[in-house]
Design a protein around this motif. Structure first.
Motif, PDB file in Angstrom:
ATOM      1  N   UNK A   1      56.867  44.795  39.409  1.00 28.17           N
ATOM      2  CA  UNK A   1      57.304  46.026  40.070  1.00 28.17           C
ATOM      3  C   UNK A   1      57.239  47.195  39.102  1.00 28.17           C
ATOM      4  N   UNK A   2      57.542  46.943  37.835  1.00 33.91           N
ATOM      5  CA  UNK A   2      57.514  48.002  36.824  1.00 33.91           C
ATOM      6  C   UNK A   2      56.122  48.623  36.721  1.00 33.91           C
ATOM      7  N   UNK A   3      55.099  47.764  36.673  1.00 33.65           N
ATOM      8  CA  UNK A   3      53.733  48.283  36.547  1.00 33.65           C
ATOM      9  C   UNK A   3      53.325  49.075  37.788  1.00 33.65           C
ATOM     10  N   UNK A   4      53.774  48.622  38.961  1.00 24.51           N
ATOM     11  CA  UNK A   4      53.436  49.314  40.203  1.00 24.51           C
ATOM     12  C   UNK A   4      54.150  50.665  40.269  1.00 24.51           C
TER      13      UNK A   4
ATOM     14  N   UNK B   1      55.560  52.517  37.791  1.00 22.07           N
ATOM     15  CA  UNK B   1      55.084  53.468  36.787  1.00 22.07           C
ATOM     16  C   UNK B   1      53.657  53.917  37.076  1.00 22.07           C
ATOM     17  N   UNK B   2      52.841  53.004  37.599  1.00 22.17           N
ATOM     18  CA  UNK B   2      51.470  53.372  37.960  1.00 22.17           C
ATOM     19  C   UNK B   2      51.445  54.428  39.046  1.00 22.17           C
ATOM     20  N   UNK B   3      52.306  54.260  40.051  1.00 23.02           N
ATOM     21  CA  UNK B   3      52.383  55.263  41.125  1.00 23.02           C
ATOM     22  C   UNK B   3      52.876  56.602  40.587  1.00 23.02           C
TER      23      UNK B   3
ATOM     24  N   UNK C   1      58.165  61.230  38.833  1.00 21.13           N
ATOM     25  CA  UNK C   1      57.929  60.519  37.568  1.00 21.13           C
ATOM     26  C   UNK C   1      59.032  60.735  36.528  1.00 21.13           C
ATOM     27  N   UNK C   2      59.471  61.965  36.239  1.00 15.50           N
ATOM     28  CA  UNK C   2      60.517  62.107  35.213  1.00 15.50           C
ATOM     29  C   UNK C   2      61.785  61.332  35.527  1.00 15.50           C
ATOM     30  N   UNK C   3      62.135  61.240  36.813  1.00 14.22           N
ATOM     31  CA  UNK C   3      63.338  60.517  37.195  1.00 14.22           C
ATOM     32  C   UNK C   3      63.141  59.015  36.991  1.00 14.22           C
ATOM     33  N   UNK C   4      61.973  58.508  37.372  1.00 12.84           N
ATOM     34  CA  UNK C   4      61.681  57.083  37.191  1.00 12.84           C
ATOM     35  C   UNK C   4      61.721  56.713  35.711  1.00 12.84           C
ATOM     36  N   UNK C   5      61.003  57.462  34.904  1.00  6.55           N
ATOM     37  CA  UNK C   5      60.890  57.142  33.485  1.00  6.55           C
ATOM     38  C   UNK C   5      62.258  57.165  32.799  1.00  6.55           C
TER      39      UNK C   5
END
Length: 204
Positions: A35-38, A40-42, A79-83
């Protein structure tokens, strides 16, 4: 004034939508490598594609206006929130987590009562970055009928009207600066209250 409020609504709705998706997705990414790769990839793909391209890609699916603009801004905000959510949770001291587990707390209880509260300063730093980015990016919503301050900038450029350009650009600049200063103060307060306020988030 109408365009200013339109701009605020665009920012607020897209940011709340990004929060609603990014934080649960980041929690899932912490717990599952695939799930992490998916996730972050998105997130990376959404920021790599220019926002104006996302806006125009949304047009054939949901037409012109407010909601296509929200889709484009949402994709840019996420993205900033996910990271930062991933980083914040992962940087919580493992000894603290193990101690809680030894006391019989479930994974959900540890996440809710320990990891998320301690990670909050880092998560908030990502939210701050995301909001400031979206305030600037929301100017592009005018190109697909989303309204906002971009109307004055584009109309001013087309009419060679410098005062009109300034009338559109200055409120957005003040809004971004004001939001950043306010959120920075809140972030420092949260950092003082929390246990991981000294971490340096990737997207801040």
């Amino acid at each position: 004034m109408v365009q200013f409020w339109e701009h605020l609504v665009l920012v607020a709705v897209s940011e709340f939508a990004a929060l609603a998706v990014a934080i649960p997705a980041a929690i899932l990414a912490v717990r599952n490598d695939r799930a992490r790769s998916i996730v972050l990839g998105f997130g990376n793909a959404a920021q790599t594609i220019p926002t104006i391209a996302i806006l125009f890609l949304a047009f054939p699916l949901i037409g012109l206006g407010f909601w296509p603009s929200i889709v484009g801004l949402w994709a840019y905000a996420i993205l900033p929130i996910i990271v930062n959510t991933i980083k914040g949770i992962e940087n919580v001291d493992e000894g603290t987590v193990e101690a809680a587990r030894g006391m019989g707390m479930t994974d959900w209880e540890i996440l809710r009562s320990i990891q998320l509260p301690l990670a909050l300063p880092v998560i908030f730093a990502g939210i701050r970055t995301s909001i400031v980015l979206v305030i600037g990016t929301a100017y592009l919503a005018v190109f697909i009928g989303g309204g906002g301050l971009g109307y004055w900038v584009v109309a001013g450029i087309q009419g060679y009207n410098v005062p009109m350009i300034i009338a559109g650009a200055l409120p957005g600049a003040f809004l971004a600066i004001g939001a950043d200063l306010l959120l920075a103060r809140i972030e420092r307060y949260i950092g003082g209250e929390g246990g991981v306020g000294d971490l340096t988030p990737d997207a801040a």
